[in-house]
Design an enzyme around this catalytic site. Structure first.
Site, short mmCIF file in Angstrom:
data_model
loop_
_atom_site.label_atom_id
_atom_site.label_comp_id
_atom_site.label_asym_id
_atom_site.label_seq_id
_atom_site.Cartn_x
_atom_site.Cartn_y
_atom_site.Cartn_z
N GLU A 49 -11.46 -4.28 -3.06
CA GLU A 49 -10.63 -3.19 -3.54
C GLU A 49 -10.42 -3.32 -5.06
O GLU A 49 -9.75 -4.24 -5.53
CB GLU A 49 -9.28 -3.21 -2.83
CG GLU A 49 -9.39 -3.14 -1.32
CD GLU A 49 -8.14 -3.67 -0.64
OE1 GLU A 49 -7.10 -2.98 -0.68
OE2 GLU A 49 -8.20 -4.80 -0.09
N HIS A 56 -9.84 1.45 0.63
CA HIS A 56 -9.72 0.31 1.54
C HIS A 56 -10.84 0.27 2.58
O HIS A 56 -10.60 0.01 3.76
CB HIS A 56 -8.36 0.36 2.24
CG HIS A 56 -7.81 -0.97 2.62
ND1 HIS A 56 -8.41 -1.80 3.54
CD2 HIS A 56 -6.70 -1.64 2.20
CE1 HIS A 56 -7.69 -2.90 3.69
NE2 HIS A 56 -6.65 -2.84 2.88
N HIS A 113 0.81 -1.22 0.00
CA HIS A 113 0.00 0.00 0.00
C HIS A 113 0.85 1.28 0.00
O HIS A 113 0.53 2.25 0.70
CB HIS A 113 -0.96 0.00 1.19
CG HIS A 113 -1.99 -1.08 1.13
ND1 HIS A 113 -2.42 -1.64 -0.06
CD2 HIS A 113 -2.68 -1.72 2.13
CE1 HIS A 113 -3.34 -2.56 0.20
NE2 HIS A 113 -3.50 -2.64 1.50
#
Length: 369
Positions: free
Chosen positions: A334, A200, A129
């Site tokens: 996602e 998220h 991420h």
């Protein structure tokens, strides 16, 4: 973690305490008014009919998402915190914009135009991420243009977390007339770079965040998925879902095979995999809670969808209304390009060049069955 301590030390609370609940979800906006590093953090409320979405510009996080159930009663269908201090002090991705690269990059390393770039290694030796201080910990500039639209912008400098190029990013949250939340991502760069933005949010359509999502019914319109090793890194294979417990083309309960004696389930500690979407289908995924009657349909122009079944929730994080979120009390869907795409040139490209426009849209639509 260092960035949590840093933010906590810099935190200056402004305004006074208030017991007045100012949103449909029961959030007090005063609990989000803060200044960090001379930047203001606030809570913004979007509403359209029976739908309400609250967003903070800290990480561009969706804090609450209220939609009516089959009896017309509003339910909050996302996990999060009810004050900014918890977001600053508790490391997590609840509702956040993820960038510059959502998901994992192998060993945090990729090559672009013969130049090797090294990123932070914050998850099993990989970059996850965008690293430990990614877009989810950034303070975005925010402009609420209407009751239904919030525009967030961010400038990420060349070399930020090791990524090349100055990157200007805009994320627009808007409510649609048919009870949908649309997220539009746009970005530009001044030198070749990679980008993979996503959101998220953790969804639980029952509205009861003490309850597991294993009884919720899921459809994912995907022909394949990308298997992972024991460090959650894709192996490079695209495997057909046909005849496997990864086939969600027909709706079935999430918990049906979530504890199966299957190598991929064991590696992911449940489902934590990217699905290769069938672009001929008008939607990517659909989630249904039989008790609340709420259906969420996910539509996107992205090639992949990461289905994460909340395996690392462990009852240690206290969220809204004082609830300690138990294991698998929510899931993430996602929309994205595949994990580690920069290291797999035969996969859809995540490269962005100067003069090009990065733009992608995802809609989470809600209805009743």
């Amino acid at each position: 973690m260092k960035h949590i301590i840093y933010f906590a030390a810099a935190l200056i609370m402004v305004g006074c305490a208030s017991n007045q609940k100012t949103t449909l979800s029961g959030l007090d906006k005063n609990d989000f008014d803060t200044i960090v590093n001379n930047q203001k953090i606030s809570l913004f409320t979007l509403h359209n009919g029976d739908m309400e979405v609250c967003v903070t510009n800290y990480g561009g996080r969706i804090v609450s998402l209220m939609v009516p159930d089959k009896d017309g009663r509003p339910r909050d269908v996302v996990l999060g915190h009810d004050n900014i201090r918890d977001y600053l002090e508790i490391d997590g991705n609840f509702g956040a914009i993820i960038g510059r690269y959502g998901n994992r990059i192998n060993r945090g390393r990729f090559t672009l135009d013969s130049i090797v770039y090294q990123l932070p290694q914050n998850n099993y030796g990989h970059c996850l991420h965008g690293g430990p201080i990614g877009f989810h910990h950034s303070i975005w500039s925010a402009t609420q243009t209407t009751d239904t639209t919030l525009v967030l912008t961010l400038h990420s400098t060349d070399g930020d977390a090791g990524f090349p190029g100055n990157l200007n990013v805009e994320v627009v949250y808007s409510l649609t007339s048919d009870c949908g939340l649309k997220i539009a991502y746009t970005a530009y760069t001044n030198k070749p770079t990679i980008i993979n933005l996503t959101n998220h949010s953790y969804f639980n359509l029952s509205g009861d965040h003490t309850k597991e999502i294993t009884d919720e019914l899921l459809t994912i319109k995907a022909s394949g998925f990308t298997p992972i090793d024991s460090t959650f890194m894709p192996t490079g294979e695209i495997r057909s879902v046909k005849g496997t417990i990864f086939d969600f083309n027909h709706m079935h309960a999430i918990g049906e095979n979530i504890n199966a004696d299957d190598e991929q389930i064991i590696n992911g500690m449940g489902y934590d995999h990217n699905f290769v979407l069938d672009k001929s289908c008008p939607f990517a995924a659909q989630l249904y809670d039989t008790v609340s009657g709420i259906v969420m349909t996910v539509s996107t122009d992205q090639p992949g969808l990461q289905f994460y079944s909340g395996n690392f929730l462990d009852g240690q994080v206290c969220g809204k209304n004082g609830i300690a979120y138990p294991k698998r009390s929510a899931l993430c869907l996602e929309t994205q390009h595949y994990p580690d795409s920069p290291n797999h040139l035969d996969w859809p490209s995540v490269r962005l060049n100067p003069g090009e426009k990065y733009h992608t849209e995802t809609v989470y639509s809600f209805s009743i069955r």
